[in-house]
Design a protein around this motif. Structure first.
Motif, mmCIF file in Angstrom:
data_model
loop_
_atom_site.group_PDB
_atom_site.id
_atom_site.type_symbol
_atom_site.label_atom_id
_atom_site.label_comp_id
_atom_site.label_asym_id
_atom_site.label_seq_id
_atom_site.Cartn_x
_atom_site.Cartn_y
_atom_site.Cartn_z
ATOM 1 N N THR A 77 0.720 -0.848 -0.350
ATOM 2 C CA THR A 77 0.573 -0.081 0.222
ATOM 3 C C THR A 77 0.963 1.190 0.333
ATOM 4 O O THR A 77 1.942 1.022 0.196
ATOM 5 C CB THR A 77 -0.801 0.114 1.035
ATOM 6 N N THR A 78 -0.103 2.079 -0.031
ATOM 7 C CA THR A 78 0.883 3.686 -0.341
ATOM 8 C C THR A 78 1.038 4.423 1.207
ATOM 9 O O THR A 78 1.176 5.072 1.191
ATOM 10 C CB THR A 78 0.522 4.506 -1.406
ATOM 11 N N ILE A 79 1.126 3.992 2.064
ATOM 12 C CA ILE A 79 1.267 4.031 3.845
ATOM 13 C C ILE A 79 2.693 4.456 3.424
ATOM 14 O O ILE A 79 2.880 3.024 4.288
ATOM 15 C CB ILE A 79 0.093 3.666 4.752
ATOM 16 N N ALA A 80 2.682 4.781 4.482
ATOM 17 C CA ALA A 80 4.613 5.488 4.539
ATOM 18 C C ALA A 80 4.152 5.465 5.671
ATOM 19 O O ALA A 80 4.890 6.126 7.092
ATOM 20 C CB ALA A 80 4.913 6.421 3.786
ATOM 21 N N THR A 81 4.918 4.320 6.541
ATOM 22 C CA THR A 81 5.247 3.785 8.216
ATOM 23 C C THR A 81 6.329 4.866 8.318
ATOM 24 O O THR A 81 6.613 4.443 9.500
ATOM 25 C CB THR A 81 4.042 3.043 8.541
ATOM 26 N N ASN A 82 7.594 4.899 7.308
ATOM 27 C CA ASN A 82 8.646 5.060 7.523
ATOM 28 C C ASN A 82 9.096 6.842 7.517
ATOM 29 O O ASN A 82 9.739 7.041 7.324
ATOM 30 C CB ASN A 82 10.060 3.905 6.813
ATOM 31 N N ALA A 84 7.995 8.001 4.571
ATOM 32 C CA ALA A 84 8.646 8.558 3.414
ATOM 33 C C ALA A 84 8.209 9.786 3.007
ATOM 34 O O ALA A 84 7.060 9.611 3.003
ATOM 35 C CB ALA A 84 8.895 7.150 2.771
ATOM 36 N N ARG A 85 8.683 10.460 2.274
ATOM 37 C CA ARG A 85 7.654 11.631 1.213
ATOM 38 C C ARG A 85 8.755 11.526 -0.315
ATOM 39 O O ARG A 85 8.382 12.387 -0.543
ATOM 40 C CB ARG A 85 8.952 13.012 1.588
ATOM 41 N N ASN A 86 9.211 9.791 -0.359
ATOM 42 C CA ASN A 86 9.022 9.217 -1.995
ATOM 43 C C ASN A 86 8.519 7.894 -1.981
ATOM 44 O O ASN A 86 8.884 7.740 -0.992
ATOM 45 C CB ASN A 86 10.948 9.648 -2.261
ATOM 46 N N VAL A 87 7.860 8.195 -3.155
ATOM 47 C CA VAL A 87 7.260 6.669 -3.339
ATOM 48 C C VAL A 87 7.971 5.864 -4.762
ATOM 49 O O VAL A 87 7.500 6.941 -5.757
ATOM 50 C CB VAL A 87 5.621 6.816 -3.309
ATOM 51 N N ARG A 95 -1.041 4.799 -8.167
ATOM 52 C CA ARG A 95 -2.165 4.969 -7.492
ATOM 53 C C ARG A 95 -2.269 6.479 -7.421
ATOM 54 O O ARG A 95 -1.514 7.316 -6.898
ATOM 55 C CB ARG A 95 -1.137 3.924 -6.367
ATOM 56 N N ASP A 96 -3.818 6.988 -7.052
ATOM 57 C CA ASP A 96 -3.170 8.425 -6.929
ATOM 58 C C ASP A 96 -2.757 8.635 -5.528
ATOM 59 O O ASP A 96 -2.625 9.864 -5.383
ATOM 60 C CB ASP A 96 -4.885 8.776 -7.250
ATOM 61 N N GLU A 97 -2.706 7.839 -4.688
ATOM 62 C CA GLU A 97 -1.831 8.004 -3.483
ATOM 63 C C GLU A 97 -1.244 8.089 -3.105
ATOM 64 O O GLU A 97 -0.211 8.941 -2.520
ATOM 65 C CB GLU A 97 -2.592 6.947 -2.295
#
Length: 146
Positions: A77-82, A84-87, A95-97
């Motif tokens: 998923t696009t949930i950045a639990t670290n 992160a500002r880069n995906v 993914r629009d997220e």
């Protein structure tokens, strides 16, 4: 917000992704790598440990208590639990997220080119979104094409 579209033609994801990840980390950033497939995430996990004999890219699979400490996190998923500002979207699926990040790297190959074109067009009218299209030249080097 910047979205970089990387059309994988001569260079597969296993050569392109480590280069991007190294640059993100060298600039003090963190990276979230997104692939829906657990099999693809496992392959990327092995890749990040072994892509270069001289080094490795520190990373982990999302879902552990140590997620916040990881410079690179692999997730479905696009949930950045670290935080992160880069995906990096490595499975060819836009993914629009990803627009919630400062920078998105969208990797796609010939099998996903029509979806990538649709995402490119959809982002054209979004305020605050800069799009870049990267393709490879005959020597295999990345060139900004748009």
């Amino acid at each position: 917000m910047q979205v970089d579209f990387y059309h994988l033609t001569a260079t597969p994801i296993d050569r392109a992704l480590p280069q991007i990840a190294e640059k993100v980390l060298a600039n003090g950033g963190r990276l979230l790598i997104v692939a829906e497939s657990a099999t693809q995430r496992q392959a990327i996990d092995r890749l990040l440990w072994s892509y270069s004999p001289e080094s490795f890219l520190p990373h982990a699979e999302a879902g552990a208590e140590t997620d916040a400490n990881q410079p690179i996190l692999l997730s479905g998923t696009t949930i950045a639990t670290n935080e992160a500002r880069n995906v990096a979207l490595v499975d060819g699926v836009w993914r629009d997220e990803a627009l919630a990040f400062d920078r998105a790297f969208h990797f796609f190959d010939a099998d996903r080119i029509s979806e990538a074109r649709a995402a490119w067009k959809a982002l054209a009218d979004r305020n605050g979104v800069t799009r870049n299209y990267w393709k490879q030249n005959e020597a295999g080097r990345w060139e900004k094409a748009a």
